[in-house]
Design a protein around this motif. Structure first.
Motif, PDB file in Angstrom:
ATOM      1  N   MET A  20       0.763  -1.239   0.157  1.00 13.63           N
ATOM      2  CA  MET A  20      -0.153   0.071   0.008  1.00 13.63           C
ATOM      3  C   MET A  20       0.854   1.398   0.175  1.00 13.63           C
ATOM      4  N   LYS A  21       1.898   1.089   0.766  1.00 15.82           N
ATOM      5  CA  LYS A  21       2.865   2.419   0.833  1.00 15.82           C
ATOM      6  C   LYS A  21       3.160   2.647  -0.667  1.00 15.82           C
ATOM      7  N   ASP A  22       3.745   2.011  -1.417  1.00 22.48           N
ATOM      8  CA  ASP A  22       4.148   2.247  -3.023  1.00 22.48           C
ATOM      9  C   ASP A  22       3.120   2.866  -3.622  1.00 22.48           C
ATOM     10  N   LEU A  23       1.928   2.280  -3.439  1.00 22.75           N
ATOM     11  CA  LEU A  23       0.694   2.718  -4.016  1.00 22.75           C
ATOM     12  C   LEU A  23       0.325   3.991  -3.784  1.00 22.75           C
ATOM     13  N   LEU A  24       0.548   4.311  -2.501  1.00 26.38           N
ATOM     14  CA  LEU A  24       0.007   5.574  -2.180  1.00 26.38           C
ATOM     15  C   LEU A  24       0.983   6.614  -2.622  1.00 26.38           C
ATOM     16  N   TYR A  25       2.158   6.581  -2.557  1.00 25.77           N
ATOM     17  CA  TYR A  25       3.245   7.505  -3.282  1.00 25.77           C
ATOM     18  C   TYR A  25       2.853   7.479  -4.784  1.00 25.77           C
ATOM     19  N   ARG A  26       2.602   6.640  -5.266  1.00 26.32           N
ATOM     20  CA  ARG A  26       2.150   6.719  -6.767  1.00 26.32           C
ATOM     21  C   ARG A  26       0.839   7.669  -7.120  1.00 26.32           C
ATOM     22  N   MET A  27       0.123   7.358  -6.210  1.00 24.57           N
ATOM     23  CA  MET A  27      -1.300   8.213  -6.266  1.00 24.57           C
ATOM     24  C   MET A  27      -0.892   9.641  -5.799  1.00 24.57           C
ATOM     25  N   PHE A  28      -0.230   9.855  -4.900  1.00 25.23           N
ATOM     26  CA  PHE A  28       0.190  11.228  -4.480  1.00 25.23           C
ATOM     27  C   PHE A  28       0.761  11.961  -5.426  1.00 25.23           C
ATOM     28  N   GLU A  29       1.445  11.169  -6.556  1.00 24.08           N
ATOM     29  CA  GLU A  29       2.212  12.049  -7.805  1.00 24.08           C
ATOM     30  C   GLU A  29       1.025  11.892  -8.685  1.00 24.08           C
ATOM     31  N   HIS A  30      -0.265  11.689  -8.368  1.00 20.23           N
ATOM     32  CA  HIS A  30      -1.365  11.669  -9.567  1.00 20.23           C
ATOM     33  C   HIS A  30      -1.346  10.889 -10.463  1.00 20.23           C
ATOM     34  N   GLY A  31      -0.795   9.642 -10.209  1.00 21.98           N
ATOM     35  CA  GLY A  31      -0.852   8.510 -11.049  1.00 21.98           C
ATOM     36  C   GLY A  31      -2.258   7.731 -11.039  1.00 21.98           C
ATOM     37  N   ASP A  44     -10.847  -7.787   2.002  1.00 23.55           N
ATOM     38  CA  ASP A  44     -10.247  -8.902   2.814  1.00 23.55           C
ATOM     39  C   ASP A  44      -9.485  -8.565   3.858  1.00 23.55           C
ATOM     40  N   GLY A  45      -9.658  -7.051   4.292  1.00 23.85           N
ATOM     41  CA  GLY A  45      -9.291  -6.611   5.562  1.00 23.85           C
ATOM     42  C   GLY A  45      -7.594  -6.615   5.467  1.00 23.85           C
ATOM     43  N   LYS A  46      -7.164  -6.217   4.362  1.00 22.21           N
ATOM     44  CA  LYS A  46      -5.493  -6.338   4.363  1.00 22.21           C
ATOM     45  C   LYS A  46      -4.846  -5.025   4.397  1.00 22.21           C
ATOM     46  N   TYR A  47      -5.555  -3.816   4.606  1.00 19.21           N
ATOM     47  CA  TYR A  47      -5.128  -2.698   4.929  1.00 19.21           C
ATOM     48  C   TYR A  47      -5.697  -2.005   6.478  1.00 19.21           C
ATOM     49  N   ASN A  48      -4.750  -1.471   7.080  1.00 20.81           N
ATOM     50  CA  ASN A  48      -5.020  -0.620   8.187  1.00 20.81           C
ATOM     51  C   ASN A  48      -5.990   0.502   8.074  1.00 20.81           C
ATOM     52  N   ASP A  49      -6.717   1.022   9.031  1.00 20.88           N
ATOM     53  CA  ASP A  49      -7.537   2.161   8.919  1.00 20.88           C
ATOM     54  C   ASP A  49      -6.547   3.573   8.493  1.00 20.88           C
ATOM     55  N   SER A  50      -5.498   3.644   8.758  1.00 23.14           N
ATOM     56  CA  SER A  50      -4.707   4.810   8.271  1.00 23.14           C
ATOM     57  C   SER A  50      -4.491   4.664   6.736  1.00 23.14           C
ATOM     58  N   GLN A  51      -4.076   3.492   6.484  1.00 24.55           N
ATOM     59  CA  GLN A  51      -3.872   3.355   5.042  1.00 24.55           C
ATOM     60  C   GLN A  51      -5.249   3.517   4.272  1.00 24.55           C
ATOM     61  N   LEU A  52      -6.327   3.114   4.702  1.00 20.63           N
ATOM     62  CA  LEU A  52      -7.581   3.202   4.215  1.00 20.63           C
ATOM     63  C   LEU A  52      -7.919   4.777   4.185  1.00 20.63           C
ATOM     64  N   ALA A  53      -7.880   5.460   5.253  1.00 24.83           N
ATOM     65  CA  ALA A  53      -8.261   6.813   5.085  1.00 24.83           C
ATOM     66  C   ALA A  53      -7.133   7.591   4.310  1.00 24.83           C
ATOM     67  N   ALA A  54      -5.967   7.311   4.199  1.00 23.33           N
ATOM     68  CA  ALA A  54      -5.059   8.133   3.110  1.00 23.33           C
ATOM     69  C   ALA A  54      -5.585   7.595   1.746  1.00 23.33           C
ATOM     70  N   PHE A  55      -5.901   6.558   1.492  1.00 21.18           N
ATOM     71  CA  PHE A  55      -6.178   6.142   0.134  1.00 21.18           C
ATOM     72  C   PHE A  55      -7.661   6.633  -0.288  1.00 21.18           C
ATOM     73  N   MET A  56      -8.535   6.842   0.786  1.00 14.83           N
ATOM     74  CA  MET A  56      -9.936   7.363   0.446  1.00 14.83           C
ATOM     75  C   MET A  56      -9.585   9.099   0.246  1.00 14.83           C
ATOM     76  N   THR A  57      -8.902   9.580   0.702  1.00 16.11           N
ATOM     77  CA  THR A  57      -8.568  11.238   0.711  1.00 16.11           C
ATOM     78  C   THR A  57      -7.855  11.559  -0.313  1.00 16.11           C
ATOM     79  N   VAL A  58      -7.289  10.644  -1.457  1.00  8.58           N
ATOM     80  CA  VAL A  58      -6.501  10.951  -2.411  1.00  8.58           C
ATOM     81  C   VAL A  58      -7.567  11.360  -3.530  1.00  8.58           C
TER      82      VAL A  58
END
Length: 331
Positions: free
Chosen positions: A1-12, A28-42
């Motif tokens: 998820m970290k690599d994915l978030l960096y990519r999306m923060f760069e507008h990918g 499947d519950g593979k991400y924690n709440d902090s990761q989910l929150a970051a992903f949603m706000t993108v």
């Protein structure tokens, strides 16, 4: 998820397949709440693409608990939410008004994430117990005209993100997804959206998925026909902008549609509408949305005829009767 978030923060952007895989991981519950929150706000910082939204939808439908009512001719009436207007439960009231005309409604809904009262809140306030039992759902549709599908019972991904969505208390792409993942996959839908970009996106997806979908947006930002401004309607017959006055209504104010500061306040307005005791602006708004739902189901009906059918459903007591029966079955 970290690599994915960096990519999306760069507008990918994500491909449809990548979006599907991510949503399956969320389910499947593979991400924690902090990761989910970051992903949603993108997706508050940039627009979601058609491939992304479609890929998310693919995954949710793939994992859904399906519900099959055969060839029943039913409609879902739903808004995306997230317009920040905190209206009363207009779409939910419209469901029972349409049912009061003898039509069938299969509504997919949830608790409010960015507003005080979502569909599930107002129904639960009336003692409704949500269920995934097919026999109960089928009986509800047959006898009350309305079947209600509480989203977390049918879509694991929607259940897993519910706490994060509630904590964020802002609209997320899950607002956009809700109307697209009704487990019954009804062939008719009245869908309210909070901006014109989403109107184009939903219209494109509905066309590709062969859904008879009418998408509505009030030009002052409401995700329904609010009658507070001109509103745009996009459907199989094309697009058109209407003003409230040309259809025989007065322009309403934002305060006219305010849902209050609690579920109880919103539920009180909901009850007043079905009892025929609402303000004129509140009733007009529900009648307008109900009318365009009826036209979506039966395009041969004129707007004037649809308005009369919806108004008669309220003032004859038919809409309230359907709601009472719905509550009896679903307690």
């Amino acid at each position: 998820m970290k690599d994915l978030l960096y990519r999306m923060f760069e507008h990918g952007n994500l491909t449809r397949e990548e979006a599907r895989d991510i949503m399956l991981n969320i389910a499947d519950g593979k991400y924690n709440d902090s990761q989910l929150a970051a992903f949603m706000t993108v997706f508050l910082m940039r627009s979601i693409t058609t491939d992304e939204l479609t890929g998310f939808r693919d995954a949710i439908l793939e994992r859904r608990l399906p519900v099959d009512f055969g060839n029943v001719n039913a409609i879902d009436i739903v808004g995306t939410g997230g317009d920040g207007k905190n209206t009363f439960n207009i779409s939910t009231a419209s469901c029972f008004v349409v049912a009061g005309t003898g039509r069938k409604v299969v509504k997919h809904g949830n608790y409010g994430a960015s507003s005080v009262s979502g569909a599930s809140n107002v129904l639960e306030h009336h003692g409704v117990k949500f269920s995934s039992d097919f026999n109960k759902l089928s009986r509800s549709l047959e006898e009350s005209g309305v079947c209600y599908l509480h989203a977390p019972f049918f879509s694991p991904a929607l259940k897993s993100v519910a706490p994060v969505r509630k904590s964020l208390a802002v609209r997320t792409f899950f607002n956009m997804l809700g109307p697209l993942v009704n487990p019954v996959l009804p062939k008719h839908q009245l869908l309210g959206v909070y901006n014109l970009k989403l109107m184009r996106l939903y219209s494109y997806i509905a066309q590709n998925e062969n859904i008879a979908c009418t998408v509505v947006h009030s030009l002052d930002g409401y995700d329904e026909i609010s009658l507070t401004s001109p509103f745009k309607v996009s459907g199989p017959e094309g697009e058109r902008i209407y003003t409230p006055e040309e259809l025989g209504w007065s322009t309403a104010s934002q305060q006219d549609l305010w849902g209050g500061n609690s579920v109880a306040e919103a539920a009180s307005i909901f009850d007043n509408v079905l009892d025929g005791k609402a303000t004129q602006a509140q009733e007009n708004c529900v009648v307008a949305n109900s009318a365009f739902a009826l036209i979506t189901l039966e395009p041969s009906i004129s707007i004037a005829e649809a308005k009369n059918l919806a108004s008669e459903s309220i003032h004859s007591g038919a809409a309230k009767e359907k709601f009472i029966k719905f509550c009896e079955i679903n307690k």
